[in-house]
Design a protein around this motif. Structure first.
Motif, PDB file in Angstrom:
ATOM      1  N   GLY A  95       0.783  -1.231   0.000  1.00  0.00           N
ATOM      2  CA  GLY A  95       0.000   0.000   0.000  1.00  0.00           C
ATOM      3  C   GLY A  95       0.811   1.276   0.000  1.00  0.00           C
ATOM      4  O   GLY A  95       1.818   1.410  -0.708  1.00  0.00           O
ATOM      5  N   LEU A  96       0.398   2.225   0.831  1.00  0.00           N
ATOM      6  CA  LEU A  96       1.052   3.530   0.890  1.00  0.00           C
ATOM      7  C   LEU A  96       2.486   3.413   1.387  1.00  0.00           C
ATOM      8  O   LEU A  96       3.367   4.157   0.944  1.00  0.00           O
ATOM      9  CB  LEU A  96       0.259   4.472   1.796  1.00  0.00           C
ATOM     10  N   GLY A  97       2.718   2.470   2.302  1.00  0.00           N
ATOM     11  CA  GLY A  97       4.065   2.270   2.817  1.00  0.00           C
ATOM     12  C   GLY A  97       5.023   1.802   1.740  1.00  0.00           C
ATOM     13  O   GLY A  97       6.149   2.302   1.639  1.00  0.00           O
ATOM     14  N   ARG A  98       4.583   0.860   0.921  1.00  0.00           N
ATOM     15  CA  ARG A  98       5.460   0.370  -0.143  1.00  0.00           C
ATOM     16  C   ARG A  98       5.743   1.462  -1.167  1.00  0.00           C
ATOM     17  O   ARG A  98       6.882   1.604  -1.626  1.00  0.00           O
ATOM     18  CB  ARG A  98       4.832  -0.831  -0.837  1.00  0.00           C
ATOM     19  N   ALA A  99       4.727   2.212  -1.548  1.00  0.00           N
ATOM     20  CA  ALA A  99       4.937   3.300  -2.509  1.00  0.00           C
ATOM     21  C   ALA A  99       5.945   4.308  -1.972  1.00  0.00           C
ATOM     22  O   ALA A  99       6.785   4.834  -2.710  1.00  0.00           O
ATOM     23  CB  ALA A  99       3.614   3.996  -2.819  1.00  0.00           C
ATOM     24  N   THR A 100       5.881   4.569  -0.671  1.00  0.00           N
ATOM     25  CA  THR A 100       6.835   5.481  -0.048  1.00  0.00           C
ATOM     26  C   THR A 100       8.233   4.889  -0.057  1.00  0.00           C
ATOM     27  O   THR A 100       9.224   5.598  -0.311  1.00  0.00           O
ATOM     28  CB  THR A 100       6.392   5.799   1.389  1.00  0.00           C
ATOM     29  N   ALA A 101       8.336   3.594   0.199  1.00  0.00           N
ATOM     30  CA  ALA A 101       9.636   2.921   0.156  1.00  0.00           C
ATOM     31  C   ALA A 101      10.250   3.009  -1.238  1.00  0.00           C
ATOM     32  O   ALA A 101      11.454   3.289  -1.391  1.00  0.00           O
ATOM     33  CB  ALA A 101       9.477   1.456   0.574  1.00  0.00           C
ATOM     34  N   PRO A 109       5.580   6.101  10.115  1.00  0.00           N
ATOM     35  CA  PRO A 109       4.799   4.996  10.679  1.00  0.00           C
ATOM     36  C   PRO A 109       3.467   4.840   9.942  1.00  0.00           C
ATOM     37  O   PRO A 109       2.461   5.437  10.312  1.00  0.00           O
ATOM     38  CB  PRO A 109       4.603   5.420  12.146  1.00  0.00           C
ATOM     39  N   ALA A 110       3.477   4.035   8.893  1.00  0.00           N
ATOM     40  CA  ALA A 110       2.312   3.915   8.017  1.00  0.00           C
ATOM     41  C   ALA A 110       1.450   2.699   8.314  1.00  0.00           C
ATOM     42  O   ALA A 110       0.391   2.526   7.698  1.00  0.00           O
ATOM     43  CB  ALA A 110       2.764   3.870   6.553  1.00  0.00           C
ATOM     44  N   ALA A 111       1.861   1.842   9.227  1.00  0.00           N
ATOM     45  CA  ALA A 111       1.054   0.665   9.559  1.00  0.00           C
ATOM     46  C   ALA A 111      -0.244   1.108  10.232  1.00  0.00           C
ATOM     47  O   ALA A 111      -0.238   1.975  11.103  1.00  0.00           O
ATOM     48  CB  ALA A 111       1.836  -0.266  10.484  1.00  0.00           C
ATOM     49  N   GLY A 112      -1.360   0.526   9.807  1.00  0.00           N
ATOM     50  CA  GLY A 112      -2.631   0.891  10.407  1.00  0.00           C
ATOM     51  C   GLY A 112      -3.731  -0.085  10.030  1.00  0.00           C
ATOM     52  O   GLY A 112      -3.634  -0.794   9.024  1.00  0.00           O
ATOM     53  N   ILE A 113      -4.782  -0.112  10.857  1.00  0.00           N
ATOM     54  CA  ILE A 113      -5.936  -0.965  10.591  1.00  0.00           C
ATOM     55  C   ILE A 113      -7.212  -0.156  10.820  1.00  0.00           C
ATOM     56  O   ILE A 113      -7.188   0.895  11.464  1.00  0.00           O
ATOM     57  CB  ILE A 113      -5.955  -2.221  11.487  1.00  0.00           C
ATOM     58  N   ALA A 114      -8.337  -0.662  10.295  1.00  0.00           N
ATOM     59  CA  ALA A 114      -9.610   0.050  10.428  1.00  0.00           C
ATOM     60  C   ALA A 114     -10.554  -0.635  11.419  1.00  0.00           C
ATOM     61  O   ALA A 114     -10.987  -0.053  12.394  1.00  0.00           O
ATOM     62  CB  ALA A 114     -10.279   0.186   9.067  1.00  0.00           C
ATOM     63  N   SER A 173      -5.276   0.680  -1.778  1.00  0.00           N
ATOM     64  CA  SER A 173      -4.454   0.023  -0.766  1.00  0.00           C
ATOM     65  C   SER A 173      -5.156  -1.249  -0.321  1.00  0.00           C
ATOM     66  O   SER A 173      -6.338  -1.463  -0.622  1.00  0.00           O
ATOM     67  CB  SER A 173      -4.271   0.949   0.442  1.00  0.00           C
ATOM     68  N   PRO A 174      -4.461  -2.115   0.433  1.00  0.00           N
ATOM     69  CA  PRO A 174      -5.127  -3.304   0.971  1.00  0.00           C
ATOM     70  C   PRO A 174      -6.332  -2.956   1.843  1.00  0.00           C
ATOM     71  O   PRO A 174      -7.320  -3.692   1.855  1.00  0.00           O
ATOM     72  CB  PRO A 174      -4.017  -3.978   1.785  1.00  0.00           C
ATOM     73  N   MET A 175      -6.273  -1.830   2.564  1.00  0.00           N
ATOM     74  CA  MET A 175      -7.400  -1.427   3.399  1.00  0.00           C
ATOM     75  C   MET A 175      -8.606  -1.094   2.526  1.00  0.00           C
ATOM     76  O   MET A 175      -9.733  -1.492   2.825  1.00  0.00           O
ATOM     77  CB  MET A 175      -7.031  -0.217   4.266  1.00  0.00           C
ATOM     78  N   GLU A 176      -8.382  -0.375   1.434  1.00  0.00           N
ATOM     79  CA  GLU A 176      -9.485  -0.043   0.536  1.00  0.00           C
ATOM     80  C   GLU A 176     -10.041  -1.293  -0.136  1.00  0.00           C
ATOM     81  O   GLU A 176     -11.245  -1.418  -0.364  1.00  0.00           O
ATOM     82  CB  GLU A 176      -9.038   0.957  -0.537  1.00  0.00           C
ATOM     83  N   GLY A 199      -7.271   7.828  -4.499  1.00  0.00           N
ATOM     84  CA  GLY A 199      -5.903   8.300  -4.644  1.00  0.00           C
ATOM     85  C   GLY A 199      -4.974   7.162  -5.031  1.00  0.00           C
ATOM     86  O   GLY A 199      -5.233   5.998  -4.724  1.00  0.00           O
ATOM     87  N   GLU A 200      -3.904   7.503  -5.714  1.00  0.00           N
ATOM     88  CA  GLU A 200      -2.888   6.520  -6.077  1.00  0.00           C
ATOM     89  C   GLU A 200      -1.754   6.567  -5.062  1.00  0.00           C
ATOM     90  O   GLU A 200      -1.355   7.652  -4.624  1.00  0.00           O
ATOM     91  CB  GLU A 200      -2.347   6.809  -7.478  1.00  0.00           C
ATOM     92  N   PRO A 201      -1.219   5.413  -4.673  1.00  0.00           N
ATOM     93  CA  PRO A 201      -0.127   5.400  -3.700  1.00  0.00           C
ATOM     94  C   PRO A 201       1.043   6.313  -4.067  1.00  0.00           C
ATOM     95  O   PRO A 201       1.657   6.910  -3.178  1.00  0.00           O
ATOM     96  CB  PRO A 201       0.287   3.923  -3.670  1.00  0.00           C
ATOM     97  N   VAL A 202       1.343   6.435  -5.358  1.00  0.00           N
ATOM     98  CA  VAL A 202       2.459   7.295  -5.762  1.00  0.00           C
ATOM     99  C   VAL A 202       2.168   8.759  -5.449  1.00  0.00           C
ATOM    100  O   VAL A 202       3.096   9.555  -5.216  1.00  0.00           O
ATOM    101  CB  VAL A 202       2.800   7.134  -7.265  1.00  0.00           C
ATOM    102  N   GLU A 203       0.882   9.139  -5.417  1.00  0.00           N
ATOM    103  CA  GLU A 203       0.521  10.517  -5.075  1.00  0.00           C
ATOM    104  C   GLU A 203       0.745  10.778  -3.593  1.00  0.00           C
ATOM    105  O   GLU A 203       1.186  11.870  -3.192  1.00  0.00           O
ATOM    106  CB  GLU A 203      -0.929  10.783  -5.474  1.00  0.00           C
ATOM    107  N   PHE A 204       0.456   9.780  -2.780  1.00  0.00           N
ATOM    108  CA  PHE A 204       0.763   9.880  -1.350  1.00  0.00           C
ATOM    109  C   PHE A 204       2.274   9.987  -1.154  1.00  0.00           C
ATOM    110  O   PHE A 204       2.761  10.841  -0.401  1.00  0.00           O
ATOM    111  CB  PHE A 204       0.211   8.665  -0.612  1.00  0.00           C
TER     112      PHE A 204
END
Length: 262
Positions: free
Chosen positions: A16-22, A89-94, A202-205, A227-232
């Motif tokens: 998700g967003l974490g991988r795109a940031t990596a 710290p991008a790990a999160g759950i809903a 993302s996996p959450m979405e 939104g696209e992860p690359v935009e984040f």
């Protein structure tokens, strides 16, 4: 602050967003320590990204697990010579659920506790343990900057929907800690920025029903899409590089304002 030549820590960095940031960190000459609960996915992600990435297994609800990841990351930093530069710290759950169900029964408190454990305590514990090392990095540039913390809030911090008592509380906490953390860390030359995204791919979405996804997109002004992860990741990049960004919660949501329910 430049990304090049520095090491950044990303929890939830295997997807998700974490991988795109990596990926963004690596593309800009930095190293990235990927912390994730899913060991198989974490190892695979680090292998795919290449030598600039290293995986460290981590359960953010466990202080001991975080400590081991910190120890491993610090050793890797010494090995590569690329000083610690920041923490995302991008790990999160809903874990959605109304506080009273349709029969008037309250939700299980363990549901609330888990969301808070991951989204709030896990963030604070990860940040505080890495900060001890970030605060010792030699300051750079005319401002004497040492690094940056990029927290991940959500639009739910401001207008959480029905069933989001736990999630809204957790992301509201992230937004609320941004300024006091900024003030705490100013003396060390460490900035703090929070990003509050609307639903992103993302996996959450992916766990949302099509009805919910359609309803969410209807609340977006423009562009009317997820939104696209690359935009984040692009906003994370700007948050790292622009030293005047500090103490702020930045929405990235296409003008979305969430209604009470879909």
């Amino acid at each position: 602050m430049k990304i090049e030549g520095r090491t950044f820590v990303i929890t939830g960095g295997a997807s998700g967003l974490g991988r795109a940031t990596a990926e963004m960190i690596g593309q800009n000459g930095g190293n990235v320590a990927i912390l994730d609960l899913n060991a198989d996915l974490g190892k695979a992600t680090a292998a795919e990204l290449g030598p600039f990435a290293r995986f460290f297994p981590c359960d953010v609800t466990s202080t001991e697990s975080i400590a081991r990841a910190v120890e491993g990351t610090v050793a890797w930093v010494k090995e590569t010579g690329k000083e610690l530069g920041g923490i995302v710290p991008a790990a999160g759950i809903a874990n959605p659920g109304t506080i009273l169900d349709r029969t008037g029964k309250p939700f299980d408190l363990s549901t609330f506790d888990l969301v808070i454990a991951v989204n709030v305590r896990g963030v604070i514990d990860t940040v505080r343990q890495f900060l001890e090392h970030l605060a010792q990095v030699p300051p750079v540039g005319p401002d004497g900057e040492r690094g940056v913390i990029v927290l991940v809030a959500s639009t739910a911090a401001f207008e959480a929907q029905k069933g989001q008592v736990a999630y809204g509380a957790s992301k509201g906490a992230i937004a609320g800690m941004t300024l006091p953390m900024t003030r705490d860390l100013a003396r060390y030359g460490v900035r703090v920025v929070s990003i509050a995204p609307s639903p992103f791919r993302s996996p959450m979405e992916a766990m949302m029903s099509e009805k919910v996804k359609k309803g969410l997109l209807a609340a977006v002004e423009f562009p009317r899409r997820s939104g696209e992860p690359v935009e984040f990741a692009a906003l994370v990049k700007h948050s790292i590089e622009n030293s005047m960004l500090n103490g702020s919660v930045i929405r990235i949501d296409g003008g979305m304002r969430l209604p009470s329910k879909m």
